[in-house]
Structures are given as structure tokens and as C-alpha cells.
Design a protein around this motif. Structure first.
Motif, short mmCIF file in Angstrom:
data_model
loop_
_atom_site.label_atom_id
_atom_site.label_comp_id
_atom_site.label_asym_id
_atom_site.label_seq_id
_atom_site.Cartn_x
_atom_site.Cartn_y
_atom_site.Cartn_z
N GLU A 89 0.80 -1.29 -0.02
CA GLU A 89 0.12 -0.05 -0.11
C GLU A 89 0.78 1.42 0.04
OE1 GLU A 89 -2.99 0.27 3.12
OE2 GLU A 89 -3.48 -1.84 3.05
N ILE A 90 1.83 1.38 0.83
CA ILE A 90 2.81 2.46 1.03
C ILE A 90 3.65 2.48 -0.36
CG2 ILE A 90 5.05 3.11 2.09
CD1 ILE A 90 3.89 1.57 4.56
N VAL A 91 3.97 1.63 -1.07
CA VAL A 91 4.75 1.61 -2.38
C VAL A 91 3.81 2.18 -3.61
CG1 VAL A 91 5.46 0.45 -4.28
CG2 VAL A 91 6.32 -0.10 -1.89
N LYS A 92 2.48 1.79 -3.52
CA LYS A 92 1.49 2.38 -4.35
C LYS A 92 1.26 3.56 -4.07
CE LYS A 92 -0.47 -2.29 -5.13
NZ LYS A 92 -1.79 -3.14 -4.89
N ILE A 93 1.28 4.20 -3.03
CA ILE A 93 1.03 5.68 -2.78
C ILE A 93 2.12 6.36 -3.41
CG2 ILE A 93 0.76 7.50 -0.76
CD1 ILE A 93 -0.66 5.29 0.70
N ALA A 94 3.36 5.95 -2.61
CA ALA A 94 4.66 6.75 -3.07
C ALA A 94 4.75 6.82 -4.79
CB ALA A 94 5.88 5.92 -2.60
#
Length: 277
Positions: A89-94
Motif C-alpha cells: 500500500e505504501i509503495v503504491k501511494i509513493a
């Protein structure tokens, strides 16, 4: 008597030219003779730290990836992984943050998707083992953290994108262009407390050095907490002492004057007035 010393790397032990002062190695050997454990506590990758301390790595303590991976004398002591679903999830936001790039930090290496020249330069500085992949979500590795390399400034740009995640993970501004996201209880301070338990070392026998916001918890884990003169103002507020800047060899000089010259007998702030905040 001090029994455990931990220092951050960038902006702390390293000067602005990315160098370790030549005085460090004879001081390290003196600490070894006194059975004082010395470690690097950094957001850097474990393999990067191994390279930086190649001469003494057999006797070093490494608190890598902001406390998520701890190794002493080649033995793994602590691993504090990030849940894979949250990491993705964090990667996709970044991926959607302008001028910022995610780095997936695994136990075996670091992974990036882009070959932006700026990102490659920064990745090589801190992640000796790194691989460019097509899709970070397809990486098979135990995930220690997600780092965001934010060329617009992590504190003013990418940090706000993770406001809704602070109850799930630890979000730390670890440098001007760095944001590190780890498991909720993963930080340098948590790692220090675990080490104190493992080695039966007290708070009053621990010395730490730092300069940025990812060092906040570590400052609270030791009586002898030293912020560098060049440190973030918020870090200075929670540190018991301030020492000279990273460009003035503050860490090594303080170890010589305080830890090796028996200036800690009464555990008194007054003994260390020249360093007091």
C-alpha cells in the motif's frame, strides 16, 4: 561505566564528505579492550554498513534499516519486519508522489523501479545491495521497511501522504530527502532497549549519538544521549547533551573524553557541563 555506545551515521559519525574520521579506528580498539560494545545505528542497509566498517566488522554491532535488522559479530539478533500488504500500500501511494521514489528494503537487498539518475546516485550511497525491478509488488523478500527518496523534501512533501497510516506503521523523517516507514514498534530506540535486555546493560550505561528525527526514540533510550550541534532542533530538545558537529569529529571526541576517561562516575549532568543542552 558505559558499556554500550551507538551512533547514527549520516550527519553524525560521518562528516559532510561521507568520511569516518581516521581517529575512529584506534578509539574503536580501545573500546574493544574495555569490553564496551560499539555499534552503528542507521537507516542504511546492513550490507552498506558492513562495507563501511570492513576493518572491524567482526567485532561491530549493526543496527540497520532504522532498527529493523540487528546483527552483532555476524549473528542476527533482531529482525522486525513490515507486513507485506501494508508495505505494498505504501509503495503504491509513493508511486504517485511528485518528485519522490519508493525503495523496498528487504533482508536480502533493496529494490527500485526507476532508473532516474538522481535516484540511482542516492540508492548507491546507502544500499550496497540493490536491484532495479519492473514491479516492486512482485519482489520476493522479507520486507524491513519502505524508504521514500523525496527530492522535494520529505518533511514538507511526502510525509503528509502517510498521515492516515501513523496508527499502523512508524513513519519517520530520516533525512532532508528521506522518509522511512517501518513496522509500528520498529525504531532505533526499540532496538536499543532490546539490546539492553539481551546484554543486561542499563539505561545509565548506554551512550547514543544522533542528528535527525529517526533518532528521537534512540535519544530516549540512553542516559548519555548526545545530539550533534548540527542536529534537527526537535532532536536537540529530547537529548540530554549536545556535542560538536559531525564535521568537528563530535562523536569520537566525546567518546574519548567521556567514555574512555572515566567522566561518568556519578552519572551526573554536572560532570558534563560543557556538553549540556
Amino acid at each position: 561505566m558505559i558499556k554500550l555506545i551507538l551512533t547514527d551515521m549520516d550527519g553524525t559519525l560521518l562528516n559532510d564528505n561521507n568520511e569516518i574520521n581516521k581517529e575512529f579506528y584506534p578509539i574503536f580498539n580501545k573500546l574493544l579492550d574495555k569490553n564496551i560494545i560499539f555499534g552503528a545505528a542507521s537507516g542504511r542497509q546492513y550490507y552498506n554498513l558492513l562495507d563501511r566498517f570492513d576493518k572491524v566488522k567482526e567485532n561491530m554491532l549493526f543496527v540497520a534499516e532504522n532498527g529493523t535488522y540487528v546483527v552483532y559479530k555476524g549473528k542476527e539478533l533482531i529482525i522486525n519486519s513490515l507486513e507485506r500488504d501494508i508495505a505494498m500500500e505504501i509503495v503504491k501511494i509513493a508511486r504517485n508522489i511528485e518528485n519522490a521514489f519508493p525503495i523496498l528494503c528487504g533482508k536480502e537487498g533493496a529494490y527500485i523501479e526507476k532508473t532516474d539518475p538522481r535516484l540511482l546516485v542516492e540508492t548507491k550511497k546507502y544500499y550496497t545491495r540493490h536491484t532495479v525491478v519492473d514491479d516492486l509488488t512482485m519482489v520476493e523478500d522479507e520486507i524491513l521497511k519502505v524508504a521514500i527518496c523525496d527530492f522535494s523534501g520529505s518533511e514538507i512533501n511526502s510525509l503528509k501522504y502517510y498521515n492516515d497510516y501513523t496508527d499502523k506503521v512508524k513513519v519517520a523523517v530520516s533525512g532532508r530527502i528521506w522518509l522511512d516507514i517501518t513496522n509500528k514498534n520498529a525504531n532505533k530506540g526499540f532496538a536499543v532497549k532490546k539490546l539492553q535486555e539481551l546484554f543486561k546493560i542499563r539505561y545509565e550505561e548506554t551512550m547514543v549519538f544522533g542528528d535527525y528525527l529517526n533518532d528521537l526514540e534512540m535519544m530516549k533510550s540512553a542516559f548519555y544521549s548526545f545530539a550533534m550541534e548540527n542536529a534537527h532542533e526537535d532532536l536537540k530538545k529530547v537529548s540530554r547533551f549536545i556535542t560538536k558537529s559531525n564535521n568537528e569529529n563530535g562523536v569520537v571526541d566525546t567518546i574519548k573524553e567521556v567514555a574512555l576517561n572515566n567522566n561518568v562516575r556519578r552519572l551526573s549532568i554536572e560532570e558534563l557541563e560543557e556538553y549540556s543542552v
